[in-house]
Motif scaffolding. Structure first.
Motif, mmCIF file in Angstrom:
data_model
loop_
_atom_site.group_PDB
_atom_site.id
_atom_site.type_symbol
_atom_site.label_atom_id
_atom_site.label_comp_id
_atom_site.label_asym_id
_atom_site.label_seq_id
_atom_site.Cartn_x
_atom_site.Cartn_y
_atom_site.Cartn_z
ATOM 1 N N SER A 100 12.775 5.570 8.617
ATOM 2 C CA SER A 100 12.266 5.115 9.910
ATOM 3 C C SER A 100 10.748 4.995 9.924
ATOM 4 N N ILE A 101 10.089 5.762 9.057
ATOM 5 C CA ILE A 101 8.625 5.700 8.987
ATOM 6 C C ILE A 101 8.158 5.339 7.580
ATOM 7 N N THR A 102 9.027 4.782 6.809
ATOM 8 C CA THR A 102 8.756 4.282 5.436
ATOM 9 C C THR A 102 7.893 5.271 4.648
ATOM 10 N N THR A 103 8.353 6.505 4.619
ATOM 11 C CA THR A 103 7.579 7.570 3.984
ATOM 12 C C THR A 103 8.457 8.379 3.027
ATOM 13 N N ALA A 104 7.901 8.665 1.870
ATOM 14 C CA ALA A 104 8.550 9.528 0.890
ATOM 15 C C ALA A 104 7.834 10.879 0.875
ATOM 16 N N TYR A 105 8.610 11.898 0.490
ATOM 17 C CA TYR A 105 8.077 13.257 0.480
ATOM 18 C C TYR A 105 8.357 13.944 -0.848
ATOM 19 N N LEU A 106 7.462 14.842 -1.198
ATOM 20 C CA LEU A 106 7.658 15.745 -2.330
ATOM 21 C C LEU A 106 7.503 17.154 -1.771
ATOM 22 N N GLN A 107 8.544 17.978 -1.966
ATOM 23 C CA GLN A 107 8.585 19.284 -1.312
ATOM 24 C C GLN A 107 8.745 20.400 -2.341
ATOM 25 N N GLN A 135 0.846 -1.199 0.000
ATOM 26 C CA GLN A 135 0.000 0.000 0.000
ATOM 27 C C GLN A 135 0.878 1.243 0.000
ATOM 28 N N LEU A 136 0.458 2.228 -0.785
ATOM 29 C CA LEU A 136 1.052 3.557 -0.752
ATOM 30 C C LEU A 136 -0.081 4.522 -0.416
ATOM 31 N N VAL A 137 -0.005 5.151 0.748
ATOM 32 C CA VAL A 137 -1.072 6.028 1.205
ATOM 33 C C VAL A 137 -0.554 7.458 1.252
ATOM 34 N N GLN A 138 -1.176 8.299 0.462
ATOM 35 C CA GLN A 138 -0.726 9.694 0.350
ATOM 36 C C GLN A 138 -1.490 10.606 1.302
ATOM 37 N N SER A 139 -0.863 11.740 1.617
ATOM 38 C CA SER A 139 -1.488 12.750 2.458
ATOM 39 C C SER A 139 -2.628 13.433 1.712
ATOM 40 N N GLY A 140 -3.426 14.170 2.449
ATOM 41 C CA GLY A 140 -4.652 14.733 1.900
ATOM 42 C C GLY A 140 -4.453 15.969 1.049
ATOM 43 N N ALA A 141 -5.554 16.399 0.445
ATOM 44 C CA ALA A 141 -5.538 17.550 -0.454
ATOM 45 C C ALA A 141 -5.042 18.800 0.268
ATOM 46 N N GLU A 142 -4.365 19.655 -0.504
ATOM 47 C CA GLU A 142 -3.784 20.875 0.044
ATOM 48 C C GLU A 142 -4.191 22.074 -0.804
ATOM 49 N N VAL A 143 -4.418 23.193 -0.148
ATOM 50 C CA VAL A 143 -4.656 24.475 -0.813
ATOM 51 C C VAL A 143 -3.641 25.467 -0.265
ATOM 52 N N PRO A 170 0.335 31.207 -3.869
ATOM 53 C CA PRO A 170 1.632 31.304 -4.564
ATOM 54 C C PRO A 170 2.699 31.849 -3.620
ATOM 55 N N GLY A 171 3.900 31.266 -3.730
ATOM 56 C CA GLY A 171 5.011 31.680 -2.882
ATOM 57 C C GLY A 171 5.147 30.879 -1.610
ATOM 58 N N GLU A 172 4.098 30.150 -1.230
ATOM 59 C CA GLU A 172 4.164 29.330 -0.029
ATOM 60 C C GLU A 172 4.936 28.035 -0.306
ATOM 61 N N SER A 173 5.313 27.368 0.798
ATOM 62 C CA SER A 173 5.988 26.075 0.688
ATOM 63 C C SER A 173 4.997 24.961 0.995
ATOM 64 N N LEU A 174 5.401 23.738 0.625
ATOM 65 C CA LEU A 174 4.507 22.597 0.839
ATOM 66 C C LEU A 174 5.314 21.306 0.826
ATOM 67 N N ASN A 175 4.910 20.390 1.691
ATOM 68 C CA ASN A 175 5.381 19.010 1.701
ATOM 69 C C ASN A 175 4.177 18.097 1.585
ATOM 70 N N ILE A 176 4.208 17.157 0.650
ATOM 71 C CA ILE A 176 3.204 16.101 0.656
ATOM 72 C C ILE A 176 3.923 14.769 0.869
ATOM 73 N N SER A 177 3.179 13.784 1.363
ATOM 74 C CA SER A 177 3.838 12.532 1.755
ATOM 75 C C SER A 177 3.174 11.312 1.158
ATOM 76 N N CYS A 178 3.912 10.217 1.214
ATOM 77 C CA CYS A 178 3.476 8.932 0.667
ATOM 78 C C CYS A 178 4.011 7.860 1.609
ATOM 79 N N GLN A 179 3.129 7.273 2.409
ATOM 80 C CA GLN A 179 3.579 6.249 3.363
ATOM 81 C C GLN A 179 3.411 4.870 2.763
ATOM 82 N N ALA A 180 4.511 4.116 2.751
ATOM 83 C CA ALA A 180 4.532 2.788 2.155
ATOM 84 C C ALA A 180 4.417 1.717 3.217
#
Lengths: 107, 123
Positions: free
Chosen positions: B74-81, B2-10, B13-23
């Motif tokens: 350590s938490i088997t998670t990938a990130y996109l930043q 299973q790959l479970v991704q974090s929820g929708a984000e709003v 412009p100019g802000e930062s963001l991290n989304i995740s994918c837990q395997a």
């Protein structure tokens, strides 16, 4: 990067028809090609890997062929659930690259 | 698997963001994990990939310098930043797993996908 040219971009067909989608690579990629199906609002799912190997659980009406630069996805007898968008993906060289997609619609 | 991704984000412009994918359900360090972008009504674009075992990371030229891919083993998670979001980053983002799919032949494929994270960037 390897360019993947997929055709046609859209296709109308009827239930029971046989359809063929092609992908051409800009350089030789051996048999390192996969095909995916994507339905609206859903993640893609793997159909074919290694150009011709059927992924687990995929119906046998799906088939893939090709090696080198030219590849084909065939669906032998379209079922209602097959109407979706299909993508090829070359997995020979980073960056991996997708074809542009083929939208398969009901005629 | 299973790959479970974090929820929708709003975001603006100019802000930062991290989304995740837990395997889960497989040995995290022995499969590549990566990200794909799908802009509204458009096709799939391969962004980049990381090998958790040694953090080897590859990017598509189109995304190099625009995003950062990382993992926390350590938490088997990938990130996109993103450090600085733009309105053109509005899209659905999918994570995926890539690795050996057939032990006998050594065939490799992108075989599992997350459910997607919708990112909306608007002022």
């Amino acid at each position: 990067a390897v360019q993947m040219t997929q055709s046609p971009s859209s296709l109308s067909a009827s239930v029971g028809d046989r359809v063929t989608i092609t992908c051409r690579a800009s350089q030789v990629i051996r048999n390192d090609l996969a095909w995916y199906q994507q339905k609206p609002g859903k993640a893609p799912t793997l159909l074919i890997y290694g150009a011709s190997s059927l992924a687990v659980g995929v119906p046998s009406r799906f088939g893939g062929s090709g090696v080198g630069t030219d590849f084909t996805l065939s669906i032998s007898s379209l079922q209602p659930e097959d109407f979706a968008t299909y993508y090829c993906l070359q997995d020979n060289l980073f960056p991996l690259t997708f074809g542009g997609g083929t939208k398969l619609e009901i005629k | 698997v299973q790959l479970v991704q974090s929820g929708a984000e709003v975001r603006k412009p100019g802000e930062s963001l991290n989304i995740s994918c837990q395997a889960s359900g497989y040995r995290f360090t022995t499969y590549w994990i990566g990200w794909v972008r799908q802009m509204p009504g458009k096709g799939l674009e391969w962004m980049g990939i990381i090998y958790p075992g040694d953090a080897d990371t590859r990017y598509s030229p189109s995304f190099q310098g625009q995003v950062t891919i990382s993992v926390d083993k350590s938490i088997t998670t990938a990130y996109l930043q993103w450090r600085t979001l733009r309105t053109s980053d509005t899209a659905m983002y999918y994570c995926f797993r890539r690795g050996v799919i057939e032990a006998t032949s050594g065939a490799v494929a992108v075989d599992f996908w997350g459910q997607g994270t919708l990112v909306t960037v608007s002022s």
